[in-house]
Scaffold this motif. Structure first.
Motif, PDB file in Angstrom:
ATOM      1  N   UNK A 184       4.736  -1.445   9.591  1.00  0.00           N
ATOM      2  CA  UNK A 184       5.361  -2.255   8.555  1.00  0.00           C
ATOM      3  C   UNK A 184       4.239  -2.860   7.704  1.00  0.00           C
ATOM      4  N   UNK A 185       4.463  -2.925   6.408  1.00  0.00           N
ATOM      5  CA  UNK A 185       3.421  -3.437   5.523  1.00  0.00           C
ATOM      6  C   UNK A 185       4.009  -4.380   4.473  1.00  0.00           C
ATOM      7  N   UNK A 186       3.203  -5.373   4.101  1.00  0.00           N
ATOM      8  CA  UNK A 186       3.535  -6.173   2.932  1.00  0.00           C
ATOM      9  C   UNK A 186       3.390  -5.299   1.697  1.00  0.00           C
ATOM     10  N   UNK A 187       4.210  -5.557   0.700  1.00  0.00           N
ATOM     11  CA  UNK A 187       4.156  -4.741  -0.515  1.00  0.00           C
ATOM     12  C   UNK A 187       2.770  -4.749  -1.141  1.00  0.00           C
ATOM     13  N   UNK A 188       2.067  -5.855  -1.008  1.00  0.00           N
ATOM     14  CA  UNK A 188       0.769  -6.000  -1.669  1.00  0.00           C
ATOM     15  C   UNK A 188      -0.309  -5.094  -1.076  1.00  0.00           C
ATOM     16  N   UNK A 189      -0.082  -4.555   0.118  1.00  0.00           N
ATOM     17  CA  UNK A 189      -1.113  -3.723   0.759  1.00  0.00           C
ATOM     18  C   UNK A 189      -0.651  -2.294   1.031  1.00  0.00           C
ATOM     19  N   UNK A 190       0.600  -1.994   0.748  1.00  0.00           N
ATOM     20  CA  UNK A 190       1.113  -0.647   0.990  1.00  0.00           C
ATOM     21  C   UNK A 190       0.288   0.386   0.246  1.00  0.00           C
ATOM     22  N   UNK A 191      -0.054   1.459   0.944  1.00  0.00           N
ATOM     23  CA  UNK A 191      -0.831   2.528   0.346  1.00  0.00           C
ATOM     24  C   UNK A 191      -2.330   2.285   0.395  1.00  0.00           C
ATOM     25  N   UNK A 192      -2.753   1.086   0.762  1.00  0.00           N
ATOM     26  CA  UNK A 192      -4.184   0.766   0.847  1.00  0.00           C
ATOM     27  C   UNK A 192      -4.613   0.442   2.268  1.00  0.00           C
ATOM     28  N   UNK A 193      -3.761  -0.191   3.039  1.00  0.00           N
ATOM     29  CA  UNK A 193      -4.074  -0.609   4.406  1.00  0.00           C
ATOM     30  C   UNK A 193      -3.314   0.263   5.403  1.00  0.00           C
ATOM     31  N   UNK A 194      -3.939   0.470   6.567  1.00  0.00           N
ATOM     32  CA  UNK A 194      -3.288   1.208   7.647  1.00  0.00           C
ATOM     33  C   UNK A 194      -3.500   0.464   8.961  1.00  0.00           C
ATOM     34  N   UNK A 195      -2.399   0.172   9.644  1.00  0.00           N
ATOM     35  CA  UNK A 195      -2.480  -0.499  10.934  1.00  0.00           C
ATOM     36  C   UNK A 195      -2.305   0.546  12.038  1.00  0.00           C
ATOM     37  N   UNK A 196      -3.064   0.372  13.116  1.00  0.00           N
ATOM     38  CA  UNK A 196      -2.970   1.283  14.257  1.00  0.00           C
ATOM     39  C   UNK A 196      -3.280   0.503  15.527  1.00  0.00           C
ATOM     40  N   UNK A 197      -3.047   1.121  16.671  1.00  0.00           N
ATOM     41  CA  UNK A 197      -3.361   0.441  17.923  1.00  0.00           C
ATOM     42  C   UNK A 197      -3.767   1.468  18.974  1.00  0.00           C
ATOM     43  N   UNK A 198      -4.562   1.003  19.928  1.00  0.00           N
ATOM     44  CA  UNK A 198      -4.970   1.796  21.083  1.00  0.00           C
ATOM     45  C   UNK A 198      -4.621   0.963  22.311  1.00  0.00           C
ATOM     46  N   UNK A 199      -3.495   1.279  22.921  1.00  0.00           N
ATOM     47  CA  UNK A 199      -3.016   0.462  24.041  1.00  0.00           C
ATOM     48  C   UNK A 199      -3.947   0.558  25.254  1.00  0.00           C
ATOM     49  N   UNK A 200      -4.644   1.662  25.382  1.00  0.00           N
ATOM     50  CA  UNK A 200      -5.585   1.804  26.504  1.00  0.00           C
ATOM     51  C   UNK A 200      -6.748   0.828  26.372  1.00  0.00           C
ATOM     52  N   UNK A 201      -7.038   0.437  25.134  1.00  0.00           N
ATOM     53  CA  UNK A 201      -8.134  -0.504  24.881  1.00  0.00           C
ATOM     54  C   UNK A 201      -7.632  -1.899  24.521  1.00  0.00           C
ATOM     55  N   UNK A 202      -6.326  -2.107  24.592  1.00  0.00           N
ATOM     56  CA  UNK A 202      -5.738  -3.405  24.223  1.00  0.00           C
ATOM     57  C   UNK A 202      -6.213  -3.859  22.838  1.00  0.00           C
ATOM     58  N   UNK A 203      -6.255  -2.931  21.897  1.00  0.00           N
ATOM     59  CA  UNK A 203      -6.829  -3.219  20.592  1.00  0.00           C
ATOM     60  C   UNK A 203      -5.897  -2.759  19.483  1.00  0.00           C
ATOM     61  N   UNK A 204      -5.802  -3.581  18.446  1.00  0.00           N
ATOM     62  CA  UNK A 204      -5.083  -3.211  17.239  1.00  0.00           C
ATOM     63  C   UNK A 204      -6.076  -3.239  16.083  1.00  0.00           C
ATOM     64  N   UNK A 205      -5.933  -2.299  15.164  1.00  0.00           N
ATOM     65  CA  UNK A 205      -6.876  -2.128  14.059  1.00  0.00           C
ATOM     66  C   UNK A 205      -6.180  -2.311  12.720  1.00  0.00           C
ATOM     67  N   UNK A 206      -6.978  -2.641  11.717  1.00  0.00           N
ATOM     68  CA  UNK A 206      -6.486  -2.668  10.342  1.00  0.00           C
ATOM     69  C   UNK A 206      -7.549  -2.011   9.463  1.00  0.00           C
TER      70      UNK A 206
END
Length: 125
Positions: free
Chosen positions: A59-81
């Protein structure tokens, strides 16, 4: 209680990129949709992006759509932007938190108070 440590911020020119990381502690990480929020000086904290526990829905705010990407690695307990095509108006302190959808918007999970120190992102024009 979830503990969070954000990193990866810095000073970048407009059009540049940065990748933020948020490492969480506790096995409950897997239970949550995780989100990124930002707060610029003199402004309210605002939602940026979120990802469900499985990493299959974002899910993204309109202001960042197409520029930001969120992801996660559950094995590392980490979320990225991953932030591309940065603009001066992206300048803020970025923080992560367990997130839920309430009242028509994405917000930090009710009762969540264990904010990390955040990471400063500064975009020069």
């Amino acid at each position: 209680q979830v503990q969070l440590v954000e990193s990866g911020g810095g000073l970048v020119q407009a059009g540049g990129s940065l990748r933020l990381s948020c490492v969480t502690s506790g096995r409950t990480f897997l239970m949550y949709t995780m989100g990124w929020f930002r707060q610029a000086p003199g402004k309210e904290r605002e939602f940026v992006a979120a990802i469900n526990w499985r990493g299959s829905i974002t899910y993204y705010a309109d202001s960042v759509k197409g520029r930001f990407t969120v992801s996660r690695d559950n094995a590392k307990n980490t979320v990225y932007l991953q932030m591309n095509s940065l603009k001066p108006e992206d300048t803020a302190v970025y923080s992560c938190a367990p997130t839920s959808y309430s009242g028509g918007s994405y917000k930090p999970q009710a009762g969540f108070t264990s904010w990390g120190q955040g990471t400063q992102v500064t975009v020069s024009s």
